[in-house]
Motif scaffolding. Structure first.
Motif, short mmCIF file in Angstrom:
data_model
loop_
_atom_site.label_atom_id
_atom_site.label_comp_id
_atom_site.label_asym_id
_atom_site.label_seq_id
_atom_site.Cartn_x
_atom_site.Cartn_y
_atom_site.Cartn_z
N SER A 190 -2.80 -12.33 -10.16
CA SER A 190 -3.67 -11.17 -10.27
C SER A 190 -3.20 -10.09 -9.30
N GLN A 191 -3.21 -8.85 -9.75
CA GLN A 191 -2.90 -7.72 -8.88
C GLN A 191 -4.11 -7.48 -7.97
N VAL A 192 -3.86 -7.32 -6.66
CA VAL A 192 -4.94 -7.12 -5.71
C VAL A 192 -4.60 -5.99 -4.75
N SER A 193 -5.64 -5.48 -4.11
CA SER A 193 -5.49 -4.46 -3.07
C SER A 193 -6.45 -4.81 -1.94
N LEU A 194 -5.94 -4.81 -0.71
CA LEU A 194 -6.77 -5.05 0.48
C LEU A 194 -6.55 -3.89 1.45
N THR A 195 -7.66 -3.36 1.97
CA THR A 195 -7.59 -2.30 2.97
C THR A 195 -8.18 -2.84 4.27
N THR A 221 -3.68 0.17 3.77
CA THR A 221 -3.93 -0.42 2.46
C THR A 221 -2.69 -1.17 2.00
N TYR A 222 -2.91 -2.39 1.55
CA TYR A 222 -1.85 -3.27 1.06
C TYR A 222 -2.12 -3.60 -0.40
N THR A 223 -1.09 -3.58 -1.21
CA THR A 223 -1.21 -3.97 -2.62
C THR A 223 -0.19 -5.06 -2.91
N GLY A 224 -0.51 -5.86 -3.91
CA GLY A 224 0.39 -6.94 -4.28
C GLY A 224 -0.29 -7.91 -5.20
N THR A 225 -0.04 -9.21 -4.97
CA THR A 225 -0.54 -10.23 -5.88
C THR A 225 -1.29 -11.33 -5.14
N PHE A 226 -2.13 -12.01 -5.89
CA PHE A 226 -2.80 -13.23 -5.47
C PHE A 226 -2.44 -14.30 -6.49
N GLN A 227 -2.19 -15.52 -6.01
CA GLN A 227 -1.97 -16.64 -6.91
C GLN A 227 -2.44 -17.93 -6.26
N ARG A 228 -3.10 -18.77 -7.06
CA ARG A 228 -3.43 -20.12 -6.62
C ARG A 228 -2.28 -20.99 -7.09
N GLU A 229 -1.51 -21.51 -6.14
CA GLU A 229 -0.33 -22.32 -6.47
C GLU A 229 -0.66 -23.80 -6.34
N PRO A 230 -0.05 -24.66 -7.14
CA PRO A 230 0.95 -24.32 -8.16
C PRO A 230 0.29 -23.96 -9.50
N GLY A 231 0.94 -23.08 -10.22
CA GLY A 231 0.60 -22.82 -11.61
C GLY A 231 -0.56 -21.92 -11.92
N GLN A 235 -4.06 -23.11 2.80
CA GLN A 235 -3.63 -24.40 2.27
C GLN A 235 -4.83 -25.08 1.63
N ARG A 236 -4.64 -25.65 0.42
CA ARG A 236 -5.73 -26.32 -0.31
C ARG A 236 -5.20 -27.64 -0.86
N GLY A 237 -5.39 -28.72 -0.15
CA GLY A 237 -4.93 -30.01 -0.65
C GLY A 237 -3.45 -29.99 -0.95
N ASN A 238 -3.10 -30.17 -2.23
CA ASN A 238 -1.69 -30.16 -2.64
C ASN A 238 -1.21 -28.77 -3.04
N GLY A 239 -2.04 -27.76 -2.88
CA GLY A 239 -1.66 -26.41 -3.28
C GLY A 239 -2.04 -25.41 -2.21
N ARG A 240 -2.01 -24.16 -2.61
CA ARG A 240 -2.37 -23.10 -1.68
C ARG A 240 -2.76 -21.84 -2.45
N ASP A 241 -3.55 -21.02 -1.79
CA ASP A 241 -3.84 -19.68 -2.27
C ASP A 241 -2.96 -18.74 -1.46
N ILE A 242 -2.29 -17.82 -2.15
CA ILE A 242 -1.38 -16.93 -1.43
C ILE A 242 -1.51 -15.49 -1.91
N TYR A 243 -1.71 -14.61 -0.94
CA TYR A 243 -1.69 -13.17 -1.15
C TYR A 243 -0.34 -12.68 -0.66
N ARG A 244 0.41 -11.99 -1.52
CA ARG A 244 1.69 -11.37 -1.13
C ARG A 244 1.50 -9.86 -1.26
N LEU A 245 1.51 -9.16 -0.13
CA LEU A 245 1.09 -7.76 -0.12
C LEU A 245 2.09 -6.89 0.64
#
Length: 129
Positions: free
Chosen positions: A45-50, A31-41, A117-127
């Motif tokens: 959100s706090q997330v958990s993935l198992t 189980t991993y916990t951490g954050t999700f963010q759609r960058e930039p800006g 990667q999404r165009g000029n941004g990205r979705d990133i999970y840091r766990l």
């Protein structure tokens, strides 16, 4: 002379190809916990993935940001992961927030980053485990 050159080339090719080591896939089980963010800006959100033997499930502090549920995953090489999301979703939100498809995977010890990667941004999970 041609035969000798062809034979030497064959041996050289065989020697080079046999020296290449396959890169083992990281063991994500746990189980991993951490954050999700759609960058930039985007919001954080706090997330958990198992992860367990090719299956995953997840939760998010914010409803459908990101849209987590459950499904399967496959690490295709050291730095790529493919998610299949097995859940049924309604139409009232941004479906690009559903965890599914191919992502970059960065691992370091007990921490992972899952990046799309999404165009000029990205979705990133840091766990972290």
């Amino acid at each position: 002379m041609r035969h000798l050159l062809a034979l030497a080339s064959s041996f050289l090719l065989l020697a080079v190809s046999s020296c290449q080591k396959s890169v083992p896939s990281p063991d994500l089980n746990g189980t991993y916990t951490g954050t999700f963010q759609r960058e930039p800006g985007g919001q954080v959100s706090q997330v958990s993935l198992t992860f367990s033997e090719g299956e995953w499930n997840g939760t998010s502090q914010k409803v459908k940001y990101p849209a987590l549920c459950s499904g399967t995953y496959k690490v295709t090489n050291k730095n790529k992961i493919i998610f299949t999301n097995a859940c049924v979703w309604t139409a009232e939100f941004d479906w690009t927030l559903i965890l599914g498809g191919e992502y970059d995977l960065n691992t370091k010890g007990k921490t992972i980053e899952i990046i799309e990667q999404r165009g000029n941004g990205r979705d990133i999970y840091r766990l972290s485990k």
